[in-house]
Design a protein around this motif. Structure first.
Motif, mmCIF file in Angstrom:
data_model
loop_
_atom_site.group_PDB
_atom_site.id
_atom_site.type_symbol
_atom_site.label_atom_id
_atom_site.label_comp_id
_atom_site.label_asym_id
_atom_site.label_seq_id
_atom_site.Cartn_x
_atom_site.Cartn_y
_atom_site.Cartn_z
ATOM 1 N N GLY A 1 -21.819 13.628 -44.084
ATOM 2 C CA GLY A 1 -21.065 12.900 -45.104
ATOM 3 C C GLY A 1 -21.536 13.151 -46.514
ATOM 4 N N LEU A 2 -22.047 14.353 -46.788
ATOM 5 C CA LEU A 2 -22.586 14.647 -48.116
ATOM 6 C C LEU A 2 -21.504 15.015 -49.133
ATOM 7 N N GLY A 3 -20.299 15.305 -48.656
ATOM 8 C CA GLY A 3 -19.192 15.531 -49.573
ATOM 9 C C GLY A 3 -19.261 16.830 -50.340
ATOM 10 N N CYS A 4 -19.972 17.827 -49.836
ATOM 11 C CA CYS A 4 -20.047 19.120 -50.513
ATOM 12 C C CYS A 4 -20.303 20.192 -49.465
ATOM 13 N N GLN A 5 -20.209 21.443 -49.900
ATOM 14 C CA GLN A 5 -20.437 22.542 -48.965
ATOM 15 C C GLN A 5 -21.930 22.762 -48.751
ATOM 16 N N GLY A 6 -22.244 23.531 -47.718
ATOM 17 C CA GLY A 6 -23.626 23.897 -47.464
ATOM 18 C C GLY A 6 -24.060 25.025 -48.380
ATOM 19 N N LYS A 7 -25.143 25.693 -47.981
ATOM 20 C CA LYS A 7 -25.683 26.730 -48.864
ATOM 21 C C LYS A 7 -26.178 27.924 -48.068
ATOM 22 N N GLU A 8 -25.407 29.014 -48.146
ATOM 23 C CA GLU A 8 -25.892 30.323 -47.744
ATOM 24 C C GLU A 8 -26.065 31.124 -49.025
ATOM 25 N N GLU A 9 -27.039 32.036 -49.034
ATOM 26 C CA GLU A 9 -27.379 32.725 -50.272
ATOM 27 C C GLU A 9 -27.849 34.130 -49.968
ATOM 28 N N CYS A 10 -27.928 34.943 -51.010
ATOM 29 C CA CYS A 10 -28.476 36.285 -50.872
ATOM 30 C C CYS A 10 -29.210 36.650 -52.149
ATOM 31 N N TRP A 11 -30.154 37.587 -51.997
ATOM 32 C CA TRP A 11 -31.012 37.970 -53.113
ATOM 33 C C TRP A 11 -31.010 39.485 -53.285
ATOM 34 N N LEU A 12 -30.845 39.927 -54.512
ATOM 35 C CA LEU A 12 -31.065 41.324 -54.879
ATOM 36 C C LEU A 12 -32.297 41.372 -55.772
ATOM 37 N N ILE A 13 -33.338 42.069 -55.323
ATOM 38 C CA ILE A 13 -34.589 42.114 -56.059
ATOM 39 C C ILE A 13 -34.445 43.070 -57.244
ATOM 40 N N LEU A 14 -34.747 42.569 -58.437
ATOM 41 C CA LEU A 14 -34.683 43.375 -59.658
ATOM 42 C C LEU A 14 -36.039 43.959 -60.016
ATOM 43 N N GLN A 15 -37.068 43.150 -59.920
ATOM 44 C CA GLN A 15 -38.433 43.582 -60.194
ATOM 45 C C GLN A 15 -39.358 42.878 -59.208
ATOM 46 N N ALA A 16 -40.438 43.561 -58.847
ATOM 47 C CA ALA A 16 -41.427 42.955 -57.952
ATOM 48 C C ALA A 16 -42.797 43.504 -58.325
ATOM 49 N N GLU A 17 -43.736 42.605 -58.574
ATOM 50 C CA GLU A 17 -45.102 43.021 -58.851
ATOM 51 C C GLU A 17 -45.746 43.552 -57.573
ATOM 52 N N PRO A 18 -46.774 44.390 -57.690
ATOM 53 C CA PRO A 18 -47.461 44.866 -56.486
ATOM 54 C C PRO A 18 -47.922 43.702 -55.613
#
Length: 261
Positions: free
Chosen positions: A64-81
């Protein structure tokens, strides 16, 4: 601009100089009505995010939260060693064991931590326990919902939602087919359902892309720029196009497009 305890003091290009004295962890693009089922964010981390999980559409409806759930995706732009993402568990784990490990902090060691580099792409279904590690910059495309249940937060003084999280969390490894590395060049289909589509465009837009993207869509230049209804949209911006025929690619640019299904 959203301040977070795990954010960064100095933003990378193209946002440099926009911090305003705060530790910025996220940049949100406020959804417009024609595309309000999706939310686009940039995320920047100097410390690890909480170990967390999100509900599905069916679960938010049942609760009864009245909103959609959450699926997501990530594209990595930068990553430190040494930068890593915690996605799913190394082995299957029961709800009781997950609860106990969240309480004593050992859940961090039960997650599967994947080293990442620029160009890596990860899809996170609802119910996947996950954590973004330190030293990462990424673009996130997600269902427009901010329901987050934290299991563990490294002792930070923020609210946890242990029982809500345990009720929905999948105690299993992440599907390796949902992790990939995006080639440097060319057109790539990144997500094709069930809830939204996401493509990386470079060069002329193919006919099959027009067939998959009917109606309003989001345009997010990753590198370079695009034209949307004759107006220039640069990297670090996000625009709403009435349909794909209003989008023009600039030479040498890499552009994300997204729409809900």
């Amino acid at each position: 601009m959203v301040a977070k305890p795990w954010g960064v003091n100095v933003l990378p290009a193209p946002f440099e100089g926009q911090e305003g004295g705060e530790r910025i962890g996220e940049i949100w693009f406020e959804p417009l009505p024609a595309a309000d089922q999706l939310l686009v964010k940039y995320i920047f981390t100097s410390e690890a995010l909480s170990v967390q999980v999100h509900p599905s559409d069916a679960q938010t409806l049942a609760d009864g939260l009245g909103c959609q759930g959450k699926e997501e995706c990530w594209l990595i732009l930068q990553a430190e060693p040494g930068a890593k993402l915690g996605i799913g568990f190394i082995d299957e784990i029961s709800a009781d064991a997950m609860r106990a490990s969240a309480k004593d902090g050992s859940i961090e060691n039960l997650l599967a931590w994947h080293p990442v580099e620029a160009g890596d792409f990860i899809y996170i279904p609802a119910n996947t326990v996950h954590a973004i590690g330190a030293g990462v910059s990424l673009i996130e495309v997600q269902q427009n919902s901010d329901i987050t249940y934290r299991l563990y937060d490294y002792g930070r003084p923020r609210e946890l939602h242990l029982e809500n999280a345990i009720a929905i969390a999948a105690g299993m490894p992440h599907d390796p087919l949902l992790r990939s590395h995006v080639p440097e060049t060319g057109h790539e289909v990144l997500v094709d359902g069930p809830l939204f589509r996401l493509d990386r465009l470079e060069g002329d837009i193919r006919e099959d892309v027009f067939a998959r993207y009917t109606g309003p869509l989001l345009v997010i230049p990753q590198e370079g720029s695009a034209l949307v209804a004759g107006e220039m949209v640069q990297a670090g911006q996000c625009a709403l196009a009435e349909n794909l025929s209003f989008v023009g690619m600039e030479e040498g640019s890499k552009v994300l497009i997204a729409r809900s299904i």
